[in-house]
Design a protein around this motif. Sequence first.
Motif, PDB file in Angstrom:
ATOM      1  N   ARG A  15     -96.780  -8.613  19.727  1.00 46.09           N
ATOM      2  CA  ARG A  15     -95.988  -7.805  20.630  1.00 46.09           C
ATOM      3  C   ARG A  15     -95.767  -8.591  21.917  1.00 46.09           C
ATOM      4  O   ARG A  15     -96.707  -9.035  22.561  1.00 46.09           O
TER       5      ARG A  15
ATOM      6  N   THR B 238     -90.946  -1.031   9.915  1.00 44.86           N
ATOM      7  CA  THR B 238     -90.816   0.422   9.805  1.00 44.86           C
ATOM      8  C   THR B 238     -90.615   0.833   8.352  1.00 44.86           C
ATOM      9  O   THR B 238     -91.181   1.834   7.889  1.00 44.86           O
TER      10      THR B 238
ATOM     11  N   THR C 261     -93.893   0.357  20.056  1.00 41.67           N
ATOM     12  CA  THR C 261     -92.477  -0.024  20.066  1.00 41.67           C
ATOM     13  C   THR C 261     -91.799   0.488  21.328  1.00 41.67           C
ATOM     14  O   THR C 261     -90.993  -0.217  21.956  1.00 41.67           O
TER      15      THR C 261
ATOM     16  N   GLU D 216     -97.665   3.061  16.223  1.00 39.02           N
ATOM     17  CA  GLU D 216     -96.519   2.168  16.081  1.00 39.02           C
ATOM     18  C   GLU D 216     -95.373   2.616  16.976  1.00 39.02           C
ATOM     19  O   GLU D 216     -94.730   1.793  17.644  1.00 39.02           O
TER      20      GLU D 216
ATOM     21  N   MET E 133     -88.516  -5.270  13.436  1.00 38.32           N
ATOM     22  CA  MET E 133     -88.982  -3.886  13.617  1.00 38.32           C
ATOM     23  C   MET E 133     -88.564  -3.002  12.450  1.00 38.32           C
ATOM     24  O   MET E 133     -89.341  -2.171  11.964  1.00 38.32           O
TER      25      MET E 133
ATOM     26  N   CYS F   1     -82.595  -1.083  19.359  1.00 39.15           N
ATOM     27  CA  CYS F   1     -84.032  -0.812  19.489  1.00 39.15           C
ATOM     28  C   CYS F   1     -84.299   0.680  19.634  1.00 39.15           C
ATOM     29  O   CYS F   1     -85.282   1.215  19.098  1.00 39.15           O
TER      30      CYS F   1
END
Length: 327
Positions: free
Chosen positions: A22, A41, A67, A63, A37, A84
């Motif tokens: 991260r 996911t 994020t 998570e 990502m 995002c």
Amino acid sequence: MRRREFLGAMAGLAVPSQGVARSGEGSRLGMSDVRTMLVRTARLRRLDDYLGGADTVHLYATELAATTKLVRDAGCTTAVRKACTAVIAEQAQLAGWAAFDAGMHDVAERHYTTSLAAAREADDAALAGNALSFLAYQRVTAGKPDVATASASYATAQRWATPKVRVLLLERMAWTHAVAGHTAAADRALAEAAEAARVRDDRPEPDWVYWVDEDESRIMAGRCWTQLRRPLRAVPILEDVLNRYDDTHARDKAMYLTSLAHAYLDAGEVEQAATVTERAARLAGGVGSVRPAEKIRKVVHRLRPHRSLPVVSSAIEAAGLPTTARD
């Protein structure tokens, strides 16, 4: 709720995700990071095929929080930030679903609301429609079918939705109508879902509908017909699909078997209902979900007047419930 508000609201929950690098404050995100990502996911989403919400709720929430913090702290272009934010909407739906499955309804609703805000900020109508669909589905489970929200879920996504997204939202809308006792509306939504499934579209489907297929659609139709007390329509379709439904999907199969059990009872087939209920109870043992047990309890309530039958008493025993109404 706008982006800064929901990102700020989630920031306090942030915990670094295990096993994933991260970036820190001041880093810059690009579309390659968004793809990473999305892949992660998708992998996390598939845990739900085999695990209950009690097993995944903290993982998904962690998570989502990580994020959210990453996107809040990092720099990026407007297009990347929008992408995002759509990932956050997806992850919030995952976290909400797990909380719902674990019986944490207040937590689930907060996640779904976060998802709806993120989807709107990302201008993703399909994700926004799905967030509304989750909210409606949760309210059905609470015994408060919300037809307005279920209808809004499809109306929100309809113009932009891919075929599988349309199928999913229409089937959930049909379920809400069925629980509300709206026979004609439920049948109409199921017919529209069947029509949507036949549409050919070159656009890729979002990963969050990867599990929508013909068998799942038939199961949803069978569940709706069971709810509407149409056993002659429900039993054949549920029997057919569940005979080949893998036991590794224990939570879902256990719940679907309870629909079949109710349909058998409506058809006057008590012993068949008891046999199916016992199968459901044995599948549900040890599953990290409150929902199968809740559904099995409702079938057992209907079976108790027939507890003098050995197959019925065996089913009640397998469910771990008393033969008399003390639960």
